[in-house]
Enzyme design. Structure first.
Site, PDB file in Angstrom:
ATOM      1  N   GLU A 127     -12.472  -4.722  -3.867  1.00  0.00           N
ATOM      2  CA  GLU A 127     -12.966  -3.353  -3.630  1.00  0.00           C
ATOM      3  C   GLU A 127     -12.281  -2.326  -4.535  1.00  0.00           C
ATOM      4  OE1 GLU A 127     -12.171  -5.501  -1.058  1.00  0.00           O
ATOM      5  OE2 GLU A 127     -14.304  -5.924  -0.751  1.00  0.00           O
ATOM      6  N   HIS A 136       2.335   3.652  -9.015  1.00  0.00           N
ATOM      7  CA  HIS A 136       2.194   2.201  -9.252  1.00  0.00           C
ATOM      8  C   HIS A 136       3.398   1.676 -10.032  1.00  0.00           C
ATOM      9  CE1 HIS A 136      -1.727   2.104  -7.504  1.00  0.00           C
ATOM     10  NE2 HIS A 136      -2.264   2.890  -8.410  1.00  0.00           N
ATOM     11  N   LEU A 187      10.472 -20.644  -5.813  1.00  0.00           N
ATOM     12  CA  LEU A 187       9.671 -19.652  -5.085  1.00  0.00           C
ATOM     13  C   LEU A 187       8.282 -19.625  -5.714  1.00  0.00           C
ATOM     14  CD1 LEU A 187       9.179 -17.032  -3.324  1.00  0.00           C
ATOM     15  CD2 LEU A 187      10.180 -15.735  -5.217  1.00  0.00           C
ATOM     16  N   ASP A 218       0.825  -1.210   0.000  1.00  0.00           N
ATOM     17  CA  ASP A 218       0.000   0.000   0.000  1.00  0.00           C
ATOM     18  C   ASP A 218       0.865   1.268   0.000  1.00  0.00           C
ATOM     19  OD1 ASP A 218      -2.389   1.383  -0.044  1.00  0.00           O
ATOM     20  OD2 ASP A 218      -2.591   1.411   2.133  1.00  0.00           O
ATOM     21  N   GLY A 219       0.359   2.293  -0.669  1.00  0.00           N
ATOM     22  CA  GLY A 219       1.024   3.597  -0.636  1.00  0.00           C
ATOM     23  C   GLY A 219       1.545   4.087  -1.980  1.00  0.00           C
ATOM     24  N   ASN A 220       1.307   3.318  -3.029  1.00  0.00           N
ATOM     25  CA  ASN A 220       1.773   3.735  -4.364  1.00  0.00           C
ATOM     26  C   ASN A 220       1.178   5.074  -4.784  1.00  0.00           C
ATOM     27  OD1 ASN A 220       3.150   1.363  -4.661  1.00  0.00           O
ATOM     28  ND2 ASN A 220       1.666   0.409  -6.047  1.00  0.00           N
ATOM     29  N   TRP A 269     -12.142  -2.205  -7.574  1.00  0.00           N
ATOM     30  CA  TRP A 269     -12.936  -1.887  -8.783  1.00  0.00           C
ATOM     31  C   TRP A 269     -13.606  -0.527  -8.648  1.00  0.00           C
ATOM     32  CZ3 TRP A 269     -12.137  -4.555 -13.066  1.00  0.00           C
ATOM     33  CH2 TRP A 269     -11.692  -5.868 -12.954  1.00  0.00           C
TER      34      TRP A 269
HETATM   35  C1  IPE Z   1      -5.366  -2.711  -0.195  1.00  0.00           C
HETATM   36  O1  IPE Z   1      -5.061  -1.383  -0.360  1.00  0.00           O
HETATM   37  C2  IPE Z   1      -5.383  -3.397  -1.519  1.00  0.00           C
HETATM   38  C3  IPE Z   1      -4.084  -3.606  -2.155  1.00  0.00           C
HETATM   39  C4  IPE Z   1      -2.925  -3.298  -1.663  1.00  0.00           C
HETATM   40  C5  IPE Z   1      -4.154  -4.224  -3.444  1.00  0.00           C
HETATM   41  P1  IPE Z   1      -6.177  -0.269  -0.495  1.00  0.00           P
HETATM   42  O2  IPE Z   1      -5.461   1.020  -0.591  1.00  0.00           O
HETATM   43  O3  IPE Z   1      -7.102  -0.612  -1.596  1.00  0.00           O
HETATM   44  O4  IPE Z   1      -6.933  -0.402   0.881  1.00  0.00           O
HETATM   45  P2  IPE Z   1      -7.999   0.582   1.537  1.00  0.00           P
HETATM   46  O5  IPE Z   1      -9.098   0.799   0.558  1.00  0.00           O
HETATM   47  O6  IPE Z   1      -7.292   1.848   1.849  1.00  0.00           O
HETATM   48  O7  IPE Z   1      -8.423  -0.125   2.783  1.00  0.00           O
HETATM   49  C1  IPE Z   2      -1.312   0.345  -3.960  1.00  0.00           C
HETATM   50  O1  IPE Z   2      -1.420   1.449  -3.200  1.00  0.00           O
HETATM   51  C2  IPE Z   2      -2.448  -0.597  -3.804  1.00  0.00           C
HETATM   52  C3  IPE Z   2      -3.087  -0.984  -5.068  1.00  0.00           C
HETATM   53  C4  IPE Z   2      -4.362  -1.046  -5.183  1.00  0.00           C
HETATM   54  C5  IPE Z   2      -2.259  -1.372  -6.194  1.00  0.00           C
HETATM   55  P1  IPE Z   2      -2.591   2.525  -3.333  1.00  0.00           P
HETATM   56  O2  IPE Z   2      -2.893   2.788  -4.767  1.00  0.00           O
HETATM   57  O3  IPE Z   2      -3.729   2.133  -2.479  1.00  0.00           O
HETATM   58  O4  IPE Z   2      -1.849   3.788  -2.709  1.00  0.00           O
HETATM   59  P2  IPE Z   2      -2.475   4.844  -1.729  1.00  0.00           P
HETATM   60  O5  IPE Z   2      -2.916   4.095  -0.507  1.00  0.00           O
HETATM   61  O6  IPE Z   2      -3.612   5.493  -2.443  1.00  0.00           O
HETATM   62  O7  IPE Z   2      -1.339   5.768  -1.456  1.00  0.00           O
HETATM   63 MG    MG Z   3      -4.127   2.456  -0.483  1.00  0.00          MG
END
Ligand code: IPE
Ligand code: IPE
Ligand code: MG
Length: 217
Positions: free
Chosen positions: A53, A23, A116, A6-8, A55
């Site tokens: 979710e 991303h 792996l 998370d955080g991209n 989507w």
């Molecule tokens: C969780 O991240 C899904 C993935 C990393 C693919 P999200 O950014 O979608 O999660 P929420 O919506 O903040 O909980």
């Molecule tokens: C990557 O991070 C998760 C994916 C769904 C690929 P996010 O796109 O949720 O990044 P933030 O949380 O918005 O920074």
């Molecule tokens: Mg996120």
């Protein structure tokens, strides 16, 4: 090991004024982690790449993510296969025809590899996974824990020992709810594209110092 990457989006907005470029940057961290697992002989790596979710996100971002994956696999599948990496998709493949075909091809091609195993959670949702397992079992009079386990997308994959979520958010976002019953969970402040080798080293070191009780003393 399982990872909620998370955080991209936040990284991309901050550094390149574009969520999508975040991303793209995040893919480099995926490669780093793959190499790390190979080196440390970690046998299973489960990556949350797209949730049921996700989507809800704008079409432009969804398409960018799917194209990123498609191009990556087209470019790298040969190499992945030659490194004896096995690819398994967790989730129903309901993408474009070309991506669906490519994902099926990647699974088939790498099926016998055992160095792996990378489980890519794509259109994955834990609740959906559990519901479809129950539906497959509904003819049974009595359902056991093992029945459920064997009907999840993760059948034949051991439960993760370590779950990492980057991006400074402390929730599971519908990821592996059944499977993480006894997993050690690490919430990391860093955004996924900033996550590094040394962060993994620190987490693994910490993991080995945890007394895992599994209910015992
Ligand atoms: C969780 O991240 C899904 C993935 C990393 C693919 P999200 O950014 O979608 O999660 P929420 O919506 O903040 O909980
Ligand atoms: C990557 O991070 C998760 C994916 C769904 C690929 P996010 O796109 O949720 O990044 P933030 O949380 O918005 O920074
Ligand atoms: Mg996120």
């Amino acid at each position: 090991m399982a990872i909620i990457m998370d955080g991209n989006g936040r990284w991309g907005l901050k550094h390149k004024n574009s969520r999508n470029l975040g991303h793209k940057e995040g893919l480099k961290t995926v490669e780093m982690v793959m190499k790390y697992c190979m080196k440390k002989q970690i046998k299973f790596l489960t990556l949350y790449a797209f949730s049921t979710e996700n989507w809800k996100r704008p079409l432009n971002e969804r398409n960018y993510l799917f194209n990123l994956l498609e191009n990556y696999l087209k470019e790298r599948l040969e190499k992945i296969n030659s490194e004896k990496i096995k690819i398994k998709i967790l989730g129903e493949k309901i993408f474009s025809k070309s991506l669906n075909n490519l994902l099926n091809f990647a699974e088939k091609k790498t099926y016998k590899n055992s160095k792996l195993q990378i489980n890519l959670a794509l259109n994955y949702g834990s609740k959906k996974e559990i519901v479809q397992a129950f539906n497959k079992l509904k003819k049974k009079k009595k359902i056991s824990e093992n029945d459920i386990k064997k009907n999840l997308f993760t059948k034949n994959i051991p439960d993760p020992e370590i779950l990492i979520r980057t991006g400074d958010t402390q929730r599971l976002s519908n990821f592996l709810l059944w499977q993480v019953a006894y997993t050690e969970i690490f919430f990391e402040k860093k955004l996924w594209p900033d996550f590094m080798n040394k962060d993994l080293n620190r987490i693994i070191k910490k993991f080995y110092n945890i007394k895992r009780n599994f209910g015992n003393i």
